[in-house]
Design an enzyme around this catalytic site. Structure first.
Site, PDB file in Angstrom:
ATOM      1  N   GLU A  44       0.855  -1.194   0.000  1.00 56.46           N
ATOM      2  CA  GLU A  44       0.000   0.000   0.000  1.00 56.46           C
ATOM      3  C   GLU A  44       0.886   1.238   0.000  1.00 56.46           C
ATOM      4  OE1 GLU A  44      -2.863  -0.188   3.179  1.00 56.46           O
ATOM      5  OE2 GLU A  44      -4.153  -1.570   2.065  1.00 56.46           O
ATOM      6  N   HIS A 132      -4.857  11.065 -25.703  1.00 53.32           N
ATOM      7  CA  HIS A 132      -5.093  10.180 -26.861  1.00 53.32           C
ATOM      8  C   HIS A 132      -6.451  10.433 -27.510  1.00 53.32           C
ATOM      9  CE1 HIS A 132      -4.505   6.763 -29.430  1.00 53.32           C
ATOM     10  NE2 HIS A 132      -5.708   6.323 -29.089  1.00 53.32           N
ATOM     11  N   ASP A 170       0.352   6.949 -39.400  1.00 60.56           N
ATOM     12  CA  ASP A 170      -0.827   6.736 -40.249  1.00 60.56           C
ATOM     13  C   ASP A 170      -1.447   8.085 -40.604  1.00 60.56           C
ATOM     14  OD1 ASP A 170      -2.548   7.551 -38.127  1.00 60.56           O
ATOM     15  OD2 ASP A 170      -2.303   5.558 -37.250  1.00 60.56           O
ATOM     16  N   LYS A 193       0.399   1.687 -45.471  1.00 58.80           N
ATOM     17  CA  LYS A 193       0.694   0.248 -45.512  1.00 58.80           C
ATOM     18  C   LYS A 193       0.143  -0.314 -46.804  1.00 58.80           C
ATOM     19  CE  LYS A 193       0.373  -0.668 -40.648  1.00 58.80           C
ATOM     20  NZ  LYS A 193      -0.483  -1.095 -39.584  1.00 58.80           N
ATOM     21  N   ASP A 219       4.817   9.679 -32.914  1.00 55.03           N
ATOM     22  CA  ASP A 219       3.535   9.095 -32.503  1.00 55.03           C
ATOM     23  C   ASP A 219       3.143   9.691 -31.150  1.00 55.03           C
ATOM     24  OD1 ASP A 219       1.299   7.502 -32.616  1.00 55.03           O
ATOM     25  OD2 ASP A 219       2.381   5.622 -32.848  1.00 55.03           O
TER      26      ASP A 219
HETATM   27  C1  R5P Z   1      -2.602   4.170 -31.348  1.00 53.77           C
HETATM   28  O1  R5P Z   1      -3.724   4.580 -31.530  1.00 53.77           O
HETATM   29  C2  R5P Z   1      -1.522   5.018 -30.753  1.00 53.77           C
HETATM   30  O2  R5P Z   1      -1.553   6.315 -31.257  1.00 53.77           O
HETATM   31  C3  R5P Z   1      -0.154   4.392 -31.018  1.00 53.77           C
HETATM   32  O3  R5P Z   1       0.103   4.372 -32.407  1.00 53.77           O
HETATM   33  C4  R5P Z   1      -0.112   3.007 -30.472  1.00 53.77           C
HETATM   34  O4  R5P Z   1      -0.460   3.016 -29.112  1.00 53.77           O
HETATM   35  C5  R5P Z   1       1.271   2.405 -30.647  1.00 53.77           C
HETATM   36  O5  R5P Z   1       1.235   1.121 -30.134  1.00 53.77           O
HETATM   37  P1  R5P Z   1       2.471   0.142 -30.263  1.00 53.77           P
HETATM   38  O6  R5P Z   1       3.692   0.865 -29.754  1.00 53.77           O
HETATM   39  O7  R5P Z   1       2.080  -1.009 -29.386  1.00 53.77           O
HETATM   40  O8  R5P Z   1       2.612  -0.244 -31.698  1.00 53.77           O
END
Ligand code: R5P
Length: 300
Positions: A44, A132, A170, A193, A219
């Site tokens: 804890e 996010h 993306d 992709k 990212d």
């Molecule tokens: C997804 O929506 C997030 O923006 C990241 O692209 C994602 O969390 C990346 O995940 P990982 O490092 O597991 O490929």
């Protein structure tokens, strides 16, 4: 309670955000409270704030990941409120659970809302970084809530690394790459992709050529690193001179850091989650949001 420029300010950092809390107190020119945090033998959490915060504008900084940090934030809030501060601003640099911002299946909680409600009940103002899902901010319906961006700080950092092209993983996040690239002063694009055959997927920038260039992939979160590792391997095959992986929130599940370091030339993140890659501080952006809301703080 309300924010006022005449209140003196104190920053209280939880153990998940110690370094960032220190940077924030420096950016604001105010005191950083000493906080004792330890674990009992049964795991804890115990916290104790070693300053008197009566009448102070208190800025509590604690990332909401992993779960133990959320309990610690709850305890910090309780201790702060008992000292009768003039106001409490809660800064959650990485807002965990933001990926569960809706009920995907009957019987699930809306986890981001649950966290938002808990924080809102203890705060007069809320600040987070590159959340996010923007819907999270909407759950704060009783207090001012703000999502600040790390893109300017990431851009300044990448400019110093000689980056010549910024990519998002993306199309959905191409605007983020553009914002970073604008600060660097270079071009941006997003990765697409393409299935070559049953076993091969090719990833390449939509329009730009990465051959011979220093490329950064940006990212919001890196978790397992799977997305970036795949992208970096492909960019190297296409002749990129250097591939730099950068994110706001370095979650780095299990062995993501060594995997990323093997696949990329450099790996960097901000200090919303503190780890060996967090070379970029978001403190100036958070400080700006606090000053914009409350006016220049009076140091104690
Ligand atoms: C997804 O929506 C997030 O923006 C990241 O692209 C994602 O969390 C990346 O995940 P990982 O490092 O597991 O490929």
């Amino acid at each position: 309670m309300s924010l006022s420029a005449t209140d003196s300010m104190h920053v209280v950092g939880g153990s998940a955000s110690r370094k960032l809390a220190g940077e924030l107190s420096k950016s604001l020119g105010v005191s950083l409270s000493e906080v004792e945090v330890k674990r009992f033998p049964d795991d804890e959490c115990y916290v104790r704030i070693l300053d008197n915060l009566e009448g102070e504008h208190v800025v509590v900084v604690q990332t909401a990941w992993p779960d133990t940090s959320i309990v610690e934030l709850m305890l910090l809030h309780d201790a702060v409120h008992d000292m009768n501060p003039s106001s409490v601003t809660t800064v959650v640099p990485y807002f965990g659970y933001a990926r569960q911002d809706k009920r995907f299946k009957e019987g699930e909680p809306i986890s981001a809302r649950a966290l938002a409600r808990m924080i809102q009940a203890q705060s007069d103002r809320f600040i987070t970084v590159d959340v996010h899902a923007s819907s999270v901010i909407g759950w704060f319906d009783q207090i001012p809530a703000q999502n600040v961006s790390a893109h300017a700080e990431i851009g300044k950092f990448l400019r110093s690394r000689g980056v010549e092209m910024v990519l998002s993983p993306d199309e959905g996040r191409k605007e983020n790459a553009k914002r970073v690239a604008d600060v660097v002063g270079c071009e941006s694009d997003f990765l697409v992709k393409e299935r070559v055959d049953g076993e091969t997927v090719r990833m390449a920038p939509k329009s730009l050529d990465s051959a011979g260039r220093n490329v950064a992939i940006v990212d919001d979160i890196i978790s397992t690193g799977g997305t970036i590792v795949k992208a970096s391997e492909q960019l190297r095959r296409q002749g990129a001179a250097k591939v730099i992986a950068v994110c706001t929130h370095g979650v780095f599940a299990s062995n993501a850091i060594p995997r990323l370091r093997a696949a990329c030339d450099e790996v960097h993140s901000t200090d919303t989650i503190e780890n060996p890659t967090s070379a970029i501080t978001v403190a100036p952006e958070i400080a700006r949001a606090i000053v914009d809301a409350a006016g220049p703080p009076k140091a104690t």
